[in-house]
Design a protein around this motif. Structure first.
Motif, PDB file in Angstrom:
ATOM      1  N   GLY A 115       9.295   9.114  -0.778  1.00 16.10           N
ATOM      2  CA  GLY A 115       8.592   7.970  -0.227  1.00 16.10           C
ATOM      3  C   GLY A 115       7.561   7.559  -0.460  1.00 16.10           C
ATOM      4  N   CYS A 116       7.782   6.029  -0.258  1.00 13.62           N
ATOM      5  CA  CYS A 116       6.204   5.660  -0.220  1.00 13.62           C
ATOM      6  C   CYS A 116       5.518   5.212   0.569  1.00 13.62           C
ATOM      7  N   ALA A 117       3.829   4.432   0.197  1.00 14.13           N
ATOM      8  CA  ALA A 117       3.541   3.336   1.138  1.00 14.13           C
ATOM      9  C   ALA A 117       5.197   2.990   1.990  1.00 14.13           C
ATOM     10  N   ILE A 118       5.649   2.240   0.978  1.00 14.25           N
ATOM     11  CA  ILE A 118       6.179   1.436   2.061  1.00 14.25           C
ATOM     12  C   ILE A 118       7.206   1.675   2.965  1.00 14.25           C
ATOM     13  N   GLY A 329       8.099   0.193   6.398  1.00 10.98           N
ATOM     14  CA  GLY A 329       6.458   0.259   6.332  1.00 10.98           C
ATOM     15  C   GLY A 329       6.133  -0.287   5.733  1.00 10.98           C
ATOM     16  N   ARG A 330       6.297  -2.024   5.122  1.00  7.14           N
ATOM     17  CA  ARG A 330       5.519  -2.627   4.726  1.00  7.14           C
ATOM     18  C   ARG A 330       4.281  -3.518   4.926  1.00  7.14           C
ATOM     19  N   PHE A 331       3.730  -3.284   5.903  1.00  4.87           N
ATOM     20  CA  PHE A 331       2.843  -4.205   6.570  1.00  4.87           C
ATOM     21  C   PHE A 331       1.825  -3.233   6.832  1.00  4.87           C
ATOM     22  N   GLN A 332       1.730  -2.184   5.213  1.00  4.04           N
ATOM     23  CA  GLN A 332       0.006  -2.021   5.467  1.00  4.04           C
ATOM     24  C   GLN A 332      -1.081  -2.649   4.796  1.00  4.04           C
ATOM     25  N   SER A 367      -2.592  -0.928  -0.956  1.00  2.61           N
ATOM     26  CA  SER A 367      -1.947   0.220  -0.471  1.00  2.61           C
ATOM     27  C   SER A 367      -0.580   0.806  -1.608  1.00  2.61           C
ATOM     28  N   ASP A 368       0.009  -0.989  -1.702  1.00  2.00           N
ATOM     29  CA  ASP A 368       0.876  -0.838  -2.558  1.00  2.00           C
ATOM     30  C   ASP A 368       1.042  -1.753  -3.789  1.00  2.00           C
ATOM     31  N   HIS A 393      -2.724   0.582  -8.478  1.00  3.85           N
ATOM     32  CA  HIS A 393      -0.933  -0.233  -7.993  1.00  3.85           C
ATOM     33  C   HIS A 393      -1.077  -1.637  -8.384  1.00  3.85           C
ATOM     34  N   LEU A 394      -1.834  -2.612  -8.974  1.00  2.15           N
ATOM     35  CA  LEU A 394      -1.677  -3.629  -9.062  1.00  2.15           C
ATOM     36  C   LEU A 394      -0.788  -3.931 -10.748  1.00  2.15           C
TER      37      LEU A 394
END
Ligand code: EPZ
Length: 419
Positions: A115-118, A329-332, A367-368, A393-394
């Motif tokens: 998985g990943c941050a999102i 999970g895309r509100f990091q 974070s992503d 990440h960027l």
């Protein structure tokens, strides 16, 4: 780890160029595995994810020559079937080697992309589709091990229009015996770009861009040249940079057709968008207005522009609502926006954003990939200095971002990690 330092408050002016689409170049490069014959791919963005993909393909035996934005690939001698964990863990899109390897060599061993941050980001739909084409698929010790003497055409109905799932199954079907019909597939422009490349190589594909794609298997593919489409997510990010700073910029190479849902919402916020033959002009003379947005599969509002849109909402007049329906999970980026003074309340898939007159600069952490783009936009609008850490990440998806924004008058600099 490098940081990006931004001193906010300068309206942007000038012309900014969009690079080639990361999420189109990735499946297109992976598709080189499907057969020998030189492939020349132009307008490939020089970002980390494409460097990783080139590394993976070389590991598999593809001869990859990168000359700036042009990548030459010769996959005549592919012999390895394994995409190893230490590479896949750095880029989930390595899963795109699964379909082509299996179709070309009858076997593929690809590390499960975690998985990943999102979100958890399962690949069950990829595996289910390949199994329906006759592959024997085993998942053990963290690896997907797929085998098939020859894939057979099948009818496959996807539970969800997964983008890379659609891409994997299209590539696998190109060399299967008989016809494959894929239903409820992704309709993203990147799918159309991949299918255009495959057709140039001799694949027989109908329906790209619709929810049903039919592929008639062929015995082999030959080389071809292809120029990758412009990156709609990068373009959307730049349009929002012009919107949030209240400047007047020209986003060159941006295709309005690819961003309909996004432009509608940005105009609703009071931003003037003027379509030109070679891009779109962005101006704003009044305060941003609140708006309600819900992310959806294409042609709906793209989840990859959700964090960036929330930066705009944070400084709009009124209360906006963002609903994220694609990733759980895309509100990091929200806690980082809070550090800049944003007033956002998250409740499950919804975020309620009470606009404030201005954000204040702060130290924040990416974070992503797309969350970091949201932080850059917030920094451009904030009062004072914003320092963004973990900018690797960027670098996965934005080419020379600080250079491109700097040319528009943004006060942005990359601080190399001295440690
Ligand atoms: C692609 O990821 C993009 N990446 C993502 O961009 C993008 O956010 C995403 O599509 C959605 O548009 C590339 O193209 C390389 P999905 P992908 O499969 O294919 C569920 C970026 O920043 N799902 O369409 O991995 C999944 O959990 C990246 O450039 C399953 O349940 O996304 C998610 O909730 C981030 N089972 C939803 O579908 C599966 O087998 C969408 O996932 C596959 C997906």
């Amino acid at each position: 780890m490098d940081q990006i330092h931004i001193t906010g408050g300068s309206p942007l002016h000038g012309v900014i160029e969009v690079s080639g689409a990361k999420n189109s170049a990735l499946p297109i490069l992976a598709a080189s595995l499907l057969g020998g014959g030189e492939c020349i791919v132009d307008n490939v963005p020089q970002v980390r994810d494409l460097i990783t993909m080139a590394k993976l393909l070389s590991l598999l035996g593809v001869d990859v020559q990168t000359e700036g934005a042009r990548v030459r690939l010769e996959a005549r001698n592919v012999q390895s079937v394994e995409a190893p964990y230490d590479l896949v863990k750095t880029m989930r899109a390595s899963i795109l080697a699964l379909g082509p390897l299996l179709a070309r060599l009858g076997e593929a061993k690809v590390s499960l992309p975690g998985g990943c941050a999102i979100g958890t980001r399962p690949v069950n739909l990829h595996l289910k589709g390949l199994a329906m084409m006759g592959a024997e698929v085993l998942v053990e010790h963290g690896y997907i091990h797929a085998k098939a003497t020859r894939l057979k055409g099948a009818r496959i109905d996807l539970d969800f229009p997964t983008v890379t799932g659609t891409e994997n199954l299209i590539m696998a079907a190109c060399l299967a015996t008989g016809t494959t019909s894929l239903h409820n597939v992704a309709r993203e422009p990147e799918i159309i770009d991949l299918c255009a490349f495959l057709a140039k190589r001799g694949a027989k594909i109908l329906g790209a861009g619709t929810d049903t794609i039919t592929i008639e298997g062929v015995s082999e593919l030959h080389g071809a040249q292809h120029t990758v489409m412009p990156d709609r997510v990068e373009a959307g990010t730049f349009v929002m940079a012009g919107a949030i700073t209240g400047g007047d910029i020209m986003v060159q190479g941006c295709l309005t057709d690819h961003l309909g849902a996004v432009f509608t919402k940005i105009q609703e916020m009071g931003v003037q968008l003027t379509e030109r033959s070679d891009g779109v002009r962005v101006r704003r003379s009044a305060p941003l207005q609140a708006v309600e947005v819900k992310t959806l599969p294409y042609p709906g509002f793209p989840t990859d522009l959700q964090a960036q849109m929330m930066a705009l909402m944070s400084v709009a007049e009124g209360t906006s609502i963002m609903t994220e329906t694609i990733f759980e999970g895309r509100f990091q980026h929200v806690p980082e926006f809070h550090r800049m003074g944003a007033s956002i309340e998250v409740d499950g898939h919804h975020a309620v954003v009470k606009g404030i007159p201005t954000l204040t600069g702060a130290q924040v952490m990416a974070s992503d990939l797309r969350a970091s783009a949201g932080l850059v936009l917030a920094g451009l609008a904030a009062e004072g200095e914003t320092m963004i850490s973990r900018v690797y990440h960027l670098d996965r998806g934005y080419e020379r971002l600080e250079e491109k924004l700097g040319a528009l008058g943004a006060q942005v600099a990359r601080v190399r990690d001295v440690a």
